[in-house]
Design an enzyme around this catalytic site. Sequence first.
Site, PDB file in Angstrom:
ATOM      1  N   SER A  46     -46.753-102.247 -15.522  1.00  0.00           N
ATOM      2  CA  SER A  46     -47.280-101.720 -14.467  1.00  0.00           C
ATOM      3  C   SER A  46     -49.215-102.205 -14.476  1.00  0.00           C
ATOM      4  CB  SER A  46     -47.465 -99.947 -14.766  1.00  0.00           C
ATOM      5  OG  SER A  46     -45.725 -99.976 -14.831  1.00  0.00           O
ATOM      6  N   GLY A  47     -49.295-101.903 -14.403  1.00  0.00           N
ATOM      7  CA  GLY A  47     -51.336-101.588 -13.909  1.00  0.00           C
ATOM      8  C   GLY A  47     -52.002-102.590 -12.886  1.00  0.00           C
ATOM      9  N   SER A  48     -53.231-103.259 -13.228  1.00  0.00           N
ATOM     10  CA  SER A  48     -53.026-104.326 -12.593  1.00  0.00           C
ATOM     11  C   SER A  48     -53.202-105.929 -12.620  1.00  0.00           C
ATOM     12  CB  SER A  48     -55.334-104.174 -12.071  1.00  0.00           C
ATOM     13  OG  SER A  48     -55.389-104.247 -14.101  1.00  0.00           O
ATOM     14  N   ASP A 102     -45.979-107.275 -18.874  1.00  0.00           N
ATOM     15  CA  ASP A 102     -46.242-106.253 -18.835  1.00  0.00           C
ATOM     16  C   ASP A 102     -48.026-106.371 -19.433  1.00  0.00           C
ATOM     17  OD1 ASP A 102     -46.382-103.744 -18.059  1.00  0.00           O
ATOM     18  OD2 ASP A 102     -45.644-102.840 -19.496  1.00  0.00           O
ATOM     19  N   LYS A 115     -50.991 -98.997 -24.991  1.00  0.00           N
ATOM     20  CA  LYS A 115     -50.665 -99.068 -23.757  1.00  0.00           C
ATOM     21  C   LYS A 115     -50.544 -97.628 -23.381  1.00  0.00           C
ATOM     22  CE  LYS A 115     -47.236-101.764 -22.058  1.00  0.00           C
ATOM     23  NZ  LYS A 115     -48.682-101.866 -21.009  1.00  0.00           N
ATOM     24  N   GLU A 124     -42.363 -97.927 -19.503  1.00  0.00           N
ATOM     25  CA  GLU A 124     -42.946 -99.310 -20.154  1.00  0.00           C
ATOM     26  C   GLU A 124     -42.038 -99.497 -21.276  1.00  0.00           C
ATOM     27  OE1 GLU A 124     -47.237 -99.481 -17.982  1.00  0.00           O
ATOM     28  OE2 GLU A 124     -46.817 -99.226 -19.946  1.00  0.00           O
ATOM     29  N   LYS A 142     -59.454-107.507 -23.504  1.00  0.00           N
ATOM     30  CA  LYS A 142     -57.905-106.905 -24.630  1.00  0.00           C
ATOM     31  C   LYS A 142     -57.836-107.638 -25.626  1.00  0.00           C
ATOM     32  CE  LYS A 142     -57.130-104.653 -20.407  1.00  0.00           C
ATOM     33  NZ  LYS A 142     -56.218-104.861 -19.769  1.00  0.00           N
TER      34      LYS A 142
HETATM   35  C1  5RP Z   1     -49.891 -98.658 -17.824  1.00  0.00           C
HETATM   36  C2  5RP Z   1     -50.214 -99.970 -19.025  1.00  0.00           C
HETATM   37  C3  5RP Z   1     -50.775-101.238 -18.547  1.00  0.00           C
HETATM   38  O1  5RP Z   1     -49.987-102.050 -18.448  1.00  0.00           O
HETATM   39  C4  5RP Z   1     -51.968-101.304 -19.224  1.00  0.00           C
HETATM   40  O2  5RP Z   1     -53.071-100.122 -18.986  1.00  0.00           O
HETATM   41  C5  5RP Z   1     -52.579-102.253 -18.992  1.00  0.00           C
HETATM   42  O3  5RP Z   1     -53.451-102.152 -17.303  1.00  0.00           O
HETATM   43  P1  5RP Z   1     -54.552-103.301 -16.987  1.00  0.00           P
HETATM   44  O4  5RP Z   1     -53.338-104.470 -16.577  1.00  0.00           O
HETATM   45  O5  5RP Z   1     -54.311-103.079 -15.334  1.00  0.00           O
HETATM   46  O6  5RP Z   1     -55.777-103.519 -17.729  1.00  0.00           O
HETATM   47  O7  5RP Z   1     -49.780 -99.551 -19.793  1.00  0.00           O
HETATM   48  O8  5RP Z   1     -49.664 -98.088 -18.832  1.00  0.00           O
END
Ligand code: 5RP
Length: 248
Positions: A46-48, A102, A115, A124, A142
Amino acid sequence: YTQRHVGHFRSPSETHSSMAEEAKKLAGYAAVDNHVKDNHVVGVGSGSTIVFAVDRLAERVRQEKLNIVCVPTSFQARQLILKHGLVLSDLDRHPELDVAIDGADEVDAALTLIKGGGGCLTQEKIVAGCAKHFIVIADFRKASSTLGQQWKKGVPIEVIPMSYVPVSRTIAKLFGGEAVLRMAVNKAGPVVTDNSNFILDWKFENPQNWAVVNTTIKMIPGVVETGLFVGMAERVYFGMEDGTVSVR
Ligand code: 5RP
């Protein structure tokens, strides 16, 4: 610069964030190209950042006529799978996954992850735990040597709604810092997860033994799951500012 930026003056922060978008794409594409093969069952995070990985996955399925089954980690992931016309499954039918891909909010030198920035940490972690290989994708912002250097919002912890006050007090007593109830952007109420629970964001003060912290917090009544992923990630792909991919 791509075509759409021509004639548009971009501030340093805009430039930084468009670099981050490009970096997410690099990481997502690299993970899909290196780890997804025909007949794989794939866990979709999940996420962008995962959005780019799913774009690439759909492209490869079309071009190479791959037979891929996807297991989502959230409502968002489910929608993404459906939007791309990919095959949607679940852990009932596919309890063992070939690979899960992920994003992460922060990755330290030992590949311990924070996460749950998007609140999807429980599903997840379940999906990652069912995968033979758990692959993480992230942009350059990150990467850290010690958790807490990059992600300032703390460790997300999913809790049963009625327990959020006692859980928050217990965590502060055990480990210091402060565990704050995550509120919706409009502050109208708490964020509610896909599992109908609340999220505490634990702002810790010092580096910790994350394996101990994870298991200790999980033992507190009311805690469903923590956003600490210890010893789970096998490989992390970071899209870098210079257009390369760094593998950890
Ligand atoms: C959601 C998550 C996402 O994978 C994490 O926040 C990273 O998100 P992004 O790819 O938008 O930076 O753990 O619960």
